[in-house]
Design an enzyme around this catalytic site. Sequence first.
Site, short mmCIF file in Angstrom:
data_model
loop_
_atom_site.label_atom_id
_atom_site.label_comp_id
_atom_site.label_asym_id
_atom_site.label_seq_id
_atom_site.Cartn_x
_atom_site.Cartn_y
_atom_site.Cartn_z
N ASP A 289 19.47 -11.04 44.00
CA ASP A 289 18.44 -11.28 43.00
C ASP A 289 17.16 -10.51 43.36
O ASP A 289 16.19 -10.55 42.63
CB ASP A 289 18.15 -12.79 42.93
N GLN B 181 17.26 -20.36 42.51
CA GLN B 181 16.60 -20.39 41.20
C GLN B 181 15.12 -20.71 41.36
O GLN B 181 14.73 -21.70 41.96
CB GLN B 181 17.28 -21.42 40.28
N LYS C 263 24.09 -18.09 34.48
CA LYS C 263 24.46 -17.15 35.54
C LYS C 263 25.89 -17.43 36.02
O LYS C 263 26.68 -16.50 36.24
CB LYS C 263 23.44 -17.21 36.68
#
Length: 282
Positions: free
Chosen positions: A121, A98, A54
Amino acid sequence: MTALILDGKALAHKTETELATRVAAIKASSGVTPILATILVGDDPASATYVKMKGNACTRIGMDSLKVELPKDTTTTQLLAKIRELNANPAVHGILLQHPVPHQIDERSCFDEIALNKDVDGVTCLGFGRMAMGEAAYGCATPKGIMRLLEAFDIPLAGKHAVVVGRSPILGKPMALMLLNANATVTICHSKTVGLEDHIRRADIVVGAVGKPEFIRAEWIKDGAVVVDAGYHPGGVGDIELGPLMNRAAAITPVPGGVGPMTINTLIYQTVDAGEKSLQTS
Ligand code: NAP
């Protein structure tokens, strides 16, 4: 029938070129470089690799990433404090926590601490609810990436029967709602579903989000279906047995190179959008 390959890798590559142009425009007009903050808790190698990928994607389009690495014994309180700090930092435009975090952490609380305008996200309950109601919100990256892929290849969704196998908060559930909002008729299957094969046999669109290698068998899928495989397992297979479908399905997301690249691409796509919006409000 030879299946149309829904090439996520190529689409992500093409989109990166467009995103690089938008990032350059942000920099030229404001001197600001959009920043994605990535939070990695613990030392899980797969998670570390995803975070690195990422960060690399940010670099490719001219954005910066702020890498936050926390030890595996981090508490919920400590992680919440870090997220609040990033929420308050005007230089940070998007925040990625994450998944998964170590077991002692309340992941849901931490996801929900992310400010809506930085939830690039798409993991907060608020963002999910707004998306479900058709209000403005960043989509959860993997299902939103799948929707962008289907749209780019003009796959018709309205009136189609979509069967989503899996109901996780980051994939199956938002996927089902996004397909519903695109006017598909949606069936959501999970580990307690009775007659899974029968549901799948009726699907015009099948989304595999189970987390088990080739769990969904090719023979369960009807000729001419659109096959979306979110899984990726050692040996390069997904959650669906794709091989025999190459000559029977209407369209297929390859594994690798289908859904995976679109997830990261959607994350940076939404971060660029957050960067642009922050300039409009500053
Ligand atoms: P997850 O949280 O483990 O969820 C798996 C889902 O599958 C659950 O809803 C579970 O049902 C369901 N399931 C398990 N066994 C089943 C069975 N026998 N029959 C029907 N449903 C069953 O996994 P996830 O995070 O959603 O990920 C799903 C897949 O997508 C994995 O292969 C993962 O690697 C992949 N993935 C890819 C990306 C990407 O960027 N490409 C991102 C995220 C995930 P219950 O709810 O009843 O337990």
